[in-house]
Design an enzyme around this catalytic site. Structure first.
Site, PDB file in Angstrom:
ATOM      1  N   TRP A 386     -17.248 -12.849  -6.936  1.00  0.00           N
ATOM      2  CA  TRP A 386     -17.124 -12.588  -5.496  1.00  0.00           C
ATOM      3  C   TRP A 386     -16.245 -11.358  -5.264  1.00  0.00           C
ATOM      4  CZ3 TRP A 386     -12.847 -12.254  -2.313  1.00  0.00           C
ATOM      5  CH2 TRP A 386     -13.089 -12.272  -0.937  1.00  0.00           C
ATOM      6  N   HIS A 387     -15.222 -11.201  -6.130  1.00  0.00           N
ATOM      7  CA  HIS A 387     -14.269 -10.114  -5.910  1.00  0.00           C
ATOM      8  C   HIS A 387     -14.868  -8.747  -6.157  1.00  0.00           C
ATOM      9  CE1 HIS A 387     -11.317 -13.354  -5.948  1.00  0.00           C
ATOM     10  NE2 HIS A 387     -10.593 -12.540  -5.226  1.00  0.00           N
ATOM     11  N   GLY A 388     -15.785  -8.644  -7.091  1.00  0.00           N
ATOM     12  CA  GLY A 388     -16.319  -7.308  -7.342  1.00  0.00           C
ATOM     13  C   GLY A 388     -17.404  -7.301  -8.382  1.00  0.00           C
TER      14      GLY A 388
END
Lengths: 539, 295
Positions: A386-388
């Site tokens: 989700w973060h990257g």
């Protein structure tokens, strides 16, 4: 628009008085337009994307529960009208910025929002037609998931997965190379997509009635304080707050202002003062000695905490001033004694989202140890992704998954060992906190490093202990300032556990005046300004 | 109104403390032993004035003074832009008896490695310098006026922190004392080539500075301070820079790029350490660039 800019303060000076001067729909219109201005300041072309996401979830939300709710309002005419409007908007956009989508080969990228809209329209229409009253809700919820995750996947992960696939094929000797698309990552897409998804899921689960007022719903999706970097507010918590007008209230101004000031202190003073040292060490780890790399990692742990929780504090503070209550996003996470506690204190709006919409539906801890480990790992891997769009983020998630599993496996024996050693309570607490912080920092290395090789350079550089002496510390002034600011932060956070400074500031005007003036002066005297965006904007 | 009084009280208190703090920090700025405070106090009389960026600190003052018997001043600072260097040198020359020699390390002629925002860190010296005020007003307008609004903000910079650190002690003896790491030595061949990025404007600032010093009767020596020997071939346009500078400033450039050879004399590729600085000063004296005071 970013909080730490002069433009933002001009925005606030204009927005807040008009906001309180208006009531009802005019206030909602103002909030929506202001939110779109706030978002569009970064890149106005992506307003089509957020309005598309809003449109889809608004209609799907209603369809999930009861299609007749909208049929009465001649929904398909609305949908058609909206589609035409979007197509016209895209045409105007294309005239205004001819080269915007030119980088995409073989496809007129500027048509994306229109194509997306008509596809969504088609899918919804067909799903509606082939569904009956019993399965329509479920199918519409699935359509919502597919469309929302489809946008997120396209804008955030398309290049990542196509590159990874090409690399994998190349490993097997199959030549698979193609031009990656030059896709701009829309700011905050992960945040508002999750927020929007929580709405359709909650409507499907009957935790929430569908919102039929489009203006309210659009304002809920785009509300500026939390739009680009959270907290990820839940529809069930936030939408009901739009049902009434919030009057100007001094109590809210008092607590909101304190929160905003503390947020700016964390961001402009602590995070941005640590950033230059962190950037240097992670850019070229080989050029730094062990002590510098260690300081770099330590500073990064506080940089990301202050940057992100600072944004949350500012968002929560402004929302409170405007009459809204957001969920807490951070609760002094570096004082956690283990990893499950850490995740109940760090980025709470995401971790609780993942718990409620992924971990528990997967089975949570209800089906034995192995299934629990699998669910833990899957949740953390997806949390990392989700973060990257980088394998380093996935690895960060993997590490946290391993920590959680390790804690389940070794937690009890470790506790027995600690009890057996008969350490005083304070020492046990300190050891637990230090161990949790140490492993958190280890994972941060992968989160911050641009590649695995850089992360491994950082780790091997630290572990080599070469040049591990104060003499070799680079930029001593920056480092001393960094430690001083971290010291101030920790002193406030530790004392806050007993004192509850917010409560005192609320009750005691003299203390409030002194505290707020002190924060203001600390920001002015130590703050770093114009250094750029918040770290979590990229997510 | 009754409920809002705390807002006005907070602002009033903040302003009061800001002014009091600003006055106190201004006093520290004035009294500090930091080189720029001494510059603006007029307490930095010198026979030799050094100028440069972080590499300019290779002009190690204690040793230079010890072996020559001359008084020295060094106005070098990390990432010093030539425009600011020219301004500070002119301010120095206006406030002091002209030094015999001005030595300038040419590696500050590089727009990529210079710190373009360094000038605003000198905000706390604006009350002492019209030139500095004008530069900030022109290039860092927001910071300049923010410094007028809040006197504490004027002192919000690393340059002030150094000024505070050297409040009661000399900053003359600061230089790297680390030795270049074996990894750096081994990897020098892999280092990407570096280039000086400069333009006519930068050459113009240099020429103005040279002319101003010469008008005051100061001899100007332009030098290229030592680099780690195996790193020198990585600099691709040093010859062009030297030619351009000589043509614009009308002063011959002395190249000391290879003046220091020993590995243990370097802190990294671009900076000598204390050991290297001594080698270098010896060489400058031997070449007569710095002439020792007759006994």
């Amino acid at each position: 628009m970013i909080f730490n800019s002069l433009t933002f303060w001009a925005f606030i000076a204009l927005f807040v008085p008009i906001y309180f001067a208006l009531k009802g729909n005019p206030r909602l219109w103002l909030s929506l337009i202001a939110s779109y201005v706030f978002y569009g300041w970064w890149d106005w072309r992506f307003l089509t994307l957020i309005s598309l996401s809003t449109f889809i979830d608004y209609y799907l939300g209603a369809f999930i529960r009861d299609a007749s709710l909208l049929r009465k309002q001649n929904t398909w005419t609305h949908v058609f009208g909206y589609g035409v409007l979007m197509a016209m908007l895209c045409l105007v956009m294309n005239f205004l910025s001819a080269n915007f989508y030119a980088s995409l080969p073989y496809l007129d990228y500027w048509w994306f929002p229109t194509i997306g809209l008509w596809l969504a329209f088609l899918v919804m229409f067909l799903t509606d037609k082939v569904s009956n009253q019993n399965n329509r809700g479920y199918r519409m919820m699935v359509v919502s998931m597919v469309l929302n995750l489809g946008f997120l996947g396209f804008f955030k992960y398309f290049n990542f997965f196509s590159d990874s696939f090409a690399n994998l094929m190349n490993q097997f000797g199959v030549s698979a190379s193609w031009n990656t698309l030059n896709i701009i990552l829309p700011v905050g897409i992960s945040f508002y997509t999750f927020q929007s998804m929580s709405y359709t899921i909650d409507v499907y689960r009957k935790h929430l009635e569908p919102e039929l007022n489009y203006l309210k719903f659009a304002t809920f999706v785009a509300f500026w304080p939390q739009l680009v970097a959270g907290p990820i507010v839940r529809a069930a918590d936030f939408l009901p707050q739009f049902q009434k007008d919030h009057d100007f209230h001094w109590d809210r101004i008092i607590t909101g202002t304190g929160r905003v000031l503390w947020g700016f202190f964390k961001k402009c003073v602590v995070a941005d003062s640590l950033a230059p040292f962190v950037d240097q060490t992670f850019a070229e780890p080989n050029a730094f000695t062990s002590i510098n790399l260690l300081i770099g990692v330590f500073f990064y742990a506080f940089q990301i905490y202050c940057d992100f929780s600072g944004y949350s504090d500012i968002a929560i503070g402004f929302a409170r001033i405007l009459g809204f209550d957001f969920m807490e996003n951070f609760k002094k996470p570096y004082f956690s004694q283990n990893f499950s506690e850490f995740w109940s204190r760090w980025h709470i709006s995401l971790s609780s989202w993942l718990r409620d919409y992924l971990y528990i539906p997967l089975g949570g801890n209800r089906h034995g140890n192995l299934a629990t480990y699998k669910n833990n790992m899957l949740t953390m891997l997806l949390g990392g992704l989700w973060h990257g769009a980088n394998w380093t983020f996935v690895f960060w998630g993997l590490l946290h998954g391993m920590y959680l599993i390790g804690q389940r496996l070794l937690g009890k024996p470790f506790g027995t060992l600690m009890n057996g050693l008969r350490f005083p309570g304070f020492l046990k607490l300190s050891i637990n906190i230090a161990l949790t912080f140490f492993f958190t920092c280890l994972a941060w290395i992968f989160f911050r490093a641009s590649s695995f090789s850089k992360a491994s350079d950082v780790i091997s550089g630290i572990a080599g202990f070469e040049g591990f002496s104060f003499v070799n510390v680079m930029n001593k002034f920056m480092v001393m300032k960094g430690f001083l600011l971290i010291g101030i932060l920790l002193a406030v956070e530790i004392s806050d556990i007993k004192m509850n400074w917010n409560g005192i500031a609320y009750r005691n005007p003299s203390f409030r005046i002194a505290a707020y003036a002190t924060l203001l002066l600390l920001i002015v005297f130590f703050g770093t300004f114009g250094s750029g965006a918040f770290i979590y904007f990229q997510f | 109104m009754k409920k809002s009084y705390w807002v006005f009280a907070t602002i009033a208190l903040a302003l009061l403390v800001d002014r009091a703090g600003g006055w106190l920090l201004g006093k520290i700025t004035k009294e500090s032993q930091f080189r720029y405070s001494r510059l603006y106090n007029g307490n930095e009389e010198a026979d030799v004035l050094f100028m440069g960026n972080s590499r300019g600190l290779s002009f190690f003052q204690p040793y230079a003074e010890e072996i020559t018997g001359l008084r020295t001043a060094n106005l070098s600072y990390n990432g010093m832009p030539i425009e600011l260097a020219s301004l500070l040198t002119q301010d120095y020359l206006d406030r002091h008896k002209a030094p015999k020699v001005l030595m300038l390390d040419l590696s500050l002629m590089d727009s990529v490695r210079m710190d373009n925002k360094l000038a605003y860190q000198f905000n706390h010296y604006t009350p002492f310098s019209g030139r500095l005020s004008n530069l900030l007003k022109e290039k860092f307008t927001n910071d300049y006026y923010a410094g007028k609004l809040s006197h504490l903000y004027r002192h919000n910079s690393e340059v002030f922190q150094r000024c505070f650190f050297y409040w009661k002690k000399s900053d003359k003896d600061w230089l790297l004392d680390r030795v270049i790491s074996p990894e750096m030595v081994a990897n020098v061949g892999n280092h990407a080539p570096i280039r000086f990025h400069y333009d006519h404007k930068m050459l113009g600032h240099l020429a103005n500075m040279v002319k101003y010093a010469q008008q005051k009767g100061t001899k100007v020596e332009l030098v290229v301070n030592p680099y780690y020997p195996d790193f020198v071939p990585k600099i691709v346009n040093l010859d062009t820079l030297v030619m351009d500078v000589q043509r614009t400033a009308g002063v011959t450039v002395r190249r000391y790029t290879n003046a220091v050879q020993a590995t243990e004399a370097f802190g990294d590729y671009q900076h000598v350490n204390k050991v290297g600085a001594k080698f270098y000063i010896d060489r400058l004296v031997a070449d007569g660039v710095i002439q020792a005071k007759p006994n």
